[in-house]
Design a protein around this motif. Structure first.
Motif, PDB file in Angstrom:
ATOM      1  N   PHE A  58      -5.541  -6.661  10.372  1.00 26.76           N
ATOM      2  CA  PHE A  58      -4.603  -5.891  11.194  1.00 26.76           C
ATOM      3  C   PHE A  58      -3.394  -5.423  10.407  1.00 26.76           C
ATOM      4  O   PHE A  58      -2.506  -4.776  10.945  1.00 26.76           O
ATOM      5  N   ASP A  59      -3.333  -5.719   9.117  1.00 25.76           N
ATOM      6  CA  ASP A  59      -2.168  -5.335   8.301  1.00 25.76           C
ATOM      7  C   ASP A  59      -2.554  -4.130   7.424  1.00 25.76           C
ATOM      8  O   ASP A  59      -3.242  -4.287   6.428  1.00 25.76           O
ATOM      9  N   PRO A  60      -2.120  -2.916   7.807  1.00 22.59           N
ATOM     10  CA  PRO A  60      -2.607  -1.709   7.123  1.00 22.59           C
ATOM     11  C   PRO A  60      -2.040  -1.528   5.713  1.00 22.59           C
ATOM     12  O   PRO A  60      -1.032  -2.140   5.359  1.00 22.59           O
ATOM     13  N   LEU A  61      -2.721  -0.678   4.940  1.00 21.96           N
ATOM     14  CA  LEU A  61      -2.390  -0.492   3.518  1.00 21.96           C
ATOM     15  C   LEU A  61      -1.579   0.782   3.294  1.00 21.96           C
ATOM     16  O   LEU A  61      -1.615   1.705   4.100  1.00 21.96           O
ATOM     17  N   LEU A 113       6.032   6.933   3.831  1.00 22.76           N
ATOM     18  CA  LEU A 113       6.099   7.682   5.091  1.00 22.76           C
ATOM     19  C   LEU A 113       4.852   7.421   5.914  1.00 22.76           C
ATOM     20  O   LEU A 113       3.730   7.453   5.392  1.00 22.76           O
ATOM     21  N   VAL A 114       5.042   7.161   7.200  1.00 22.83           N
ATOM     22  CA  VAL A 114       3.919   6.889   8.101  1.00 22.83           C
ATOM     23  C   VAL A 114       3.578   8.185   8.831  1.00 22.83           C
ATOM     24  O   VAL A 114       4.363   8.675   9.640  1.00 22.83           O
ATOM     25  N   LEU A 115       2.390   8.735   8.527  1.00 27.02           N
ATOM     26  CA  LEU A 115       2.031  10.096   8.969  1.00 27.02           C
ATOM     27  C   LEU A 115       0.721  10.085   9.761  1.00 27.02           C
ATOM     28  O   LEU A 115      -0.065   9.134   9.637  1.00 27.02           O
ATOM     29  N   VAL A 134       1.949   6.569   3.311  1.00 28.94           N
ATOM     30  CA  VAL A 134       1.739   7.214   2.010  1.00 28.94           C
ATOM     31  C   VAL A 134       3.009   7.181   1.170  1.00 28.94           C
ATOM     32  O   VAL A 134       4.109   7.364   1.705  1.00 28.94           O
ATOM     33  N   ARG A 135       2.837   6.984  -0.151  1.00 27.16           N
ATOM     34  CA  ARG A 135       3.958   7.203  -1.060  1.00 27.16           C
ATOM     35  C   ARG A 135       3.457   7.578  -2.445  1.00 27.16           C
ATOM     36  O   ARG A 135       2.286   7.376  -2.775  1.00 27.16           O
ATOM     37  N   SER A 136       4.356   8.135  -3.260  1.00 25.41           N
ATOM     38  CA  SER A 136       4.062   8.421  -4.658  1.00 25.41           C
ATOM     39  C   SER A 136       5.030   7.581  -5.483  1.00 25.41           C
ATOM     40  O   SER A 136       6.243   7.747  -5.374  1.00 25.41           O
ATOM     41  N   ALA A 155      -2.695   0.457  -2.275  1.00 27.69           N
ATOM     42  CA  ALA A 155      -2.188  -0.630  -3.123  1.00 27.69           C
ATOM     43  C   ALA A 155      -1.195  -1.491  -2.349  1.00 27.69           C
ATOM     44  O   ALA A 155      -0.009  -1.199  -2.320  1.00 27.69           O
ATOM     45  N   PRO A 156      -1.703  -2.550  -1.727  1.00 29.10           N
ATOM     46  CA  PRO A 156      -0.789  -3.541  -1.153  1.00 29.10           C
ATOM     47  C   PRO A 156      -0.223  -4.367  -2.297  1.00 29.10           C
ATOM     48  O   PRO A 156      -0.775  -4.365  -3.395  1.00 29.10           O
ATOM     49  N   SER A 157       0.877  -5.053  -2.071  1.00 31.94           N
ATOM     50  CA  SER A 157       1.438  -5.887  -3.130  1.00 31.94           C
ATOM     51  C   SER A 157       0.363  -6.880  -3.598  1.00 31.94           C
ATOM     52  O   SER A 157      -0.424  -7.386  -2.794  1.00 31.94           O
ATOM     53  N   GLU A 194      10.034  -4.064  -2.436  1.00 28.71           N
ATOM     54  CA  GLU A 194       9.066  -3.087  -1.943  1.00 28.71           C
ATOM     55  C   GLU A 194       9.737  -1.815  -1.419  1.00 28.71           C
ATOM     56  O   GLU A 194      10.923  -1.803  -1.087  1.00 28.71           O
ATOM     57  N   SER A 195       8.891  -0.794  -1.272  1.00 27.54           N
ATOM     58  CA  SER A 195       9.366   0.489  -0.742  1.00 27.54           C
ATOM     59  C   SER A 195       9.858   0.335   0.695  1.00 27.54           C
ATOM     60  O   SER A 195       9.453  -0.577   1.420  1.00 27.54           O
ATOM     61  N   THR A 196      10.716   1.250   1.087  1.00 29.10           N
ATOM     62  CA  THR A 196      11.159   1.347   2.476  1.00 29.10           C
ATOM     63  C   THR A 196      10.067   2.093   3.243  1.00 29.10           C
ATOM     64  O   THR A 196       9.557   3.106   2.760  1.00 29.10           O
ATOM     65  N   PRO A 241       2.557  -2.955  12.622  1.00 29.62           N
ATOM     66  CA  PRO A 241       1.660  -4.099  12.472  1.00 29.62           C
ATOM     67  C   PRO A 241       1.869  -4.688  11.092  1.00 29.62           C
ATOM     68  O   PRO A 241       2.220  -3.984  10.169  1.00 29.62           O
ATOM     69  N   GLY A 242       1.668  -5.951  10.970  1.00 27.83           N
ATOM     70  CA  GLY A 242       1.768  -6.555   9.648  1.00 27.83           C
ATOM     71  C   GLY A 242       3.192  -6.841   9.237  1.00 27.83           C
ATOM     72  O   GLY A 242       3.432  -7.436   8.202  1.00 27.83           O
ATOM     73  N   MET A 243       4.147  -6.411  10.040  1.00 28.03           N
ATOM     74  CA  MET A 243       5.536  -6.671   9.665  1.00 28.03           C
ATOM     75  C   MET A 243       5.891  -8.063  10.198  1.00 28.03           C
ATOM     76  O   MET A 243       6.780  -8.229  11.018  1.00 28.03           O
TER      77      MET A 243
END
Ligand code: TXA
Ligand code: MG
Length: 368
Positions: A58-61, A113-115, A134-136, A155-157, A194-196, A241-243
């Motif tokens: 349930f913890d998305p990537l 960004l959650v899109l 998504v991020r770069s 890429a999760p931590s 980690e990223s915001t 989720p996952g937070m």
């Protein structure tokens, strides 16, 4: 299996890019923390990411993309739609104007960004949500690897679920060395947090505080932005989720105190509940840590606490938040591994401004 640690030479990047394309996992450096990379379009690889990390489904990537993907003059959202990552039509809704602005300003960089996701993106990556994060990343080796792979990489931590995020190749080896084949060694992560993560609901909202500060994001948006508080997360809210509150945790119990050790009182200590006889590792915000060790000794002599300070780690001599962020996870790991300590005590940052807000967030999670 013992992971091989490779330096980011052109040959190694080409090799690992190929391995990723064919479904293998590679731990890669980013500016924030090391990530466990896998081809986003390979379901088998995604499934292995979850099992290697012991991560609940349930913890998305987060999907990572090369900044070279975008053609000159092209918008980021348009490109993400072309790549089959997001739903181009849904992304045209007014609220995503802000997403385009933020990507333009922060990418490559530590902002996720959650899109609205494209239909071809696996439910494994998004935990069945209708959105894709998504991020770069702003890291040369990560960008080179993304380019060589030629596919978006989730890429999760690169840590086992719930544990402290890795900020060096050695940390990854300790976390996952017996479970993965490849670690790309890009040195210590220059940011260390980690990223915001920003979502777009009625208004943009910070779902996870991180390396891009609330103030910077607000200034790009031209108006304030809220961040979701810890208590509002992990209760099954679909937007985050996952937070989970309990995360980024050392093995030893960590106590987050309410004020700097120099000003700590017997009353404060009574509320913390440090067990009698504990041998402590202290995590302090600034200085050398000598004053704090002394003050702790004094509190113990006065009988305000029955626990000794065995060792002290200071996050920054000058109290600089960027330096503190860079060393936070490594300091937690060190204190956790120190055989002299049984429990950890962390000072809160002096304010919640800038990066200090994200550091406080991680300490709160480590303590819960
Ligand atoms: O800095 C980072 O973001 C690092 C590096 C490696 O890029 N990655 C990272 O990934 O921290 P991870 O998996 O440890 O944390 C990603 C978090 C998830 O826990 C989840 O809460 C959030 O991002 N997330 C992912 N997809 C989401 C979505 N569709 N909606 C809301 N939150 C999402
Ligand atoms: Mg993580």
């Amino acid at each position: 299996m013992t992971a091989k640690i490779l330096k980011p030479t052109p040959e190694n990047i080409a090799l690992l890019g190929e391995r990723l394309r064919t479904g293998e996992l590679v731990a890669m450096p980013t500016e924030t923390v090391y990530g466990l990379a896998a081809n986003l379009f390979d379901e088998g690889a995604l499934a292995r990411v979850f099992s290697v990390k012991e991560r609940p489904r349930f913890d998305p990537l987060i999907c990572h993309i090369a900044s070279s993907e975008r053609r000159a003059g092209q918008g980021w959202l348009e490109r993400l739609a072309e790549m089959g990552l997001i739903d181009g039509e849904a992304a045209q809704e007014g609220r995503y104007t802000d997403a385009e602005k933020l990507a333009e300003r922060f990418w490559p960089g530590p902002l996720t960004l959650v899109l609205p996701k494209a239909s071809g993106v696996s439910d494994l990556a998004t935990s069945g949500l209708s959105t894709l994060a998504v991020r770069s990343p702003r890291h040369e080796a990560a960008q080179a690897l993304l380019k060589a792979a030629g596919v978006p990489l989730c890429a999760p931590s690169a840590n086992r679920f719930g544990r402290i995020s890795p900020t060096s190749a050695e940390d990854v080896l300790e976390e996952l060395g017996d479970r993965i084949e490849w670690i790309l060694d890009g040195g210590a992560c220059p940011v260390g947090l980690e990223s915001t993560v920003v979502g777009f609901e009625e208004a943009p909202v910070i779902l996870r505080r991180g390396a891009a500060t609330q103030e910077e994001i607000a200034s790009v948006l031209g108006r304030p932005i809220e961040h979701r508080r810890l208590g509002e997360m992990g209760s099954g809210r679909v937007a985050a989720p996952g937070m989970l509150a309990s995360h980024y945790a050392p093995r030893k119990k960590l106590f987050l105190i309410s004020r700097p050790i120099s000003r700590l009182t017997a009353t404060d200590l009574a509320k913390v509940g440090i067990p009698s006889g504990a041998k402590l590792g202290l995590l302090v915000w600034r200085g050398e840590g000598e004053d704090e060790a002394q003050r702790w000794g004094q509190l113990a002599r006065e009988g305000s606490v029955n626990a000794t300070a065995e060792t002290v780690a200071s996050l920054s001599k000058s109290g600089d938040a960027a330096e503190a962020a860079r060393g936070l996870f490594a300091a937690l790991r060190r204190l956790d591994a120190d055989s002299r300590t049984t429990h950890l005590v962390a000072e809160p940052p002096p304010s919640e401004e800038g990066l200090a807000g994200a550091i406080l967030d991680r300490l709160q999670r480590a303590a819960s």
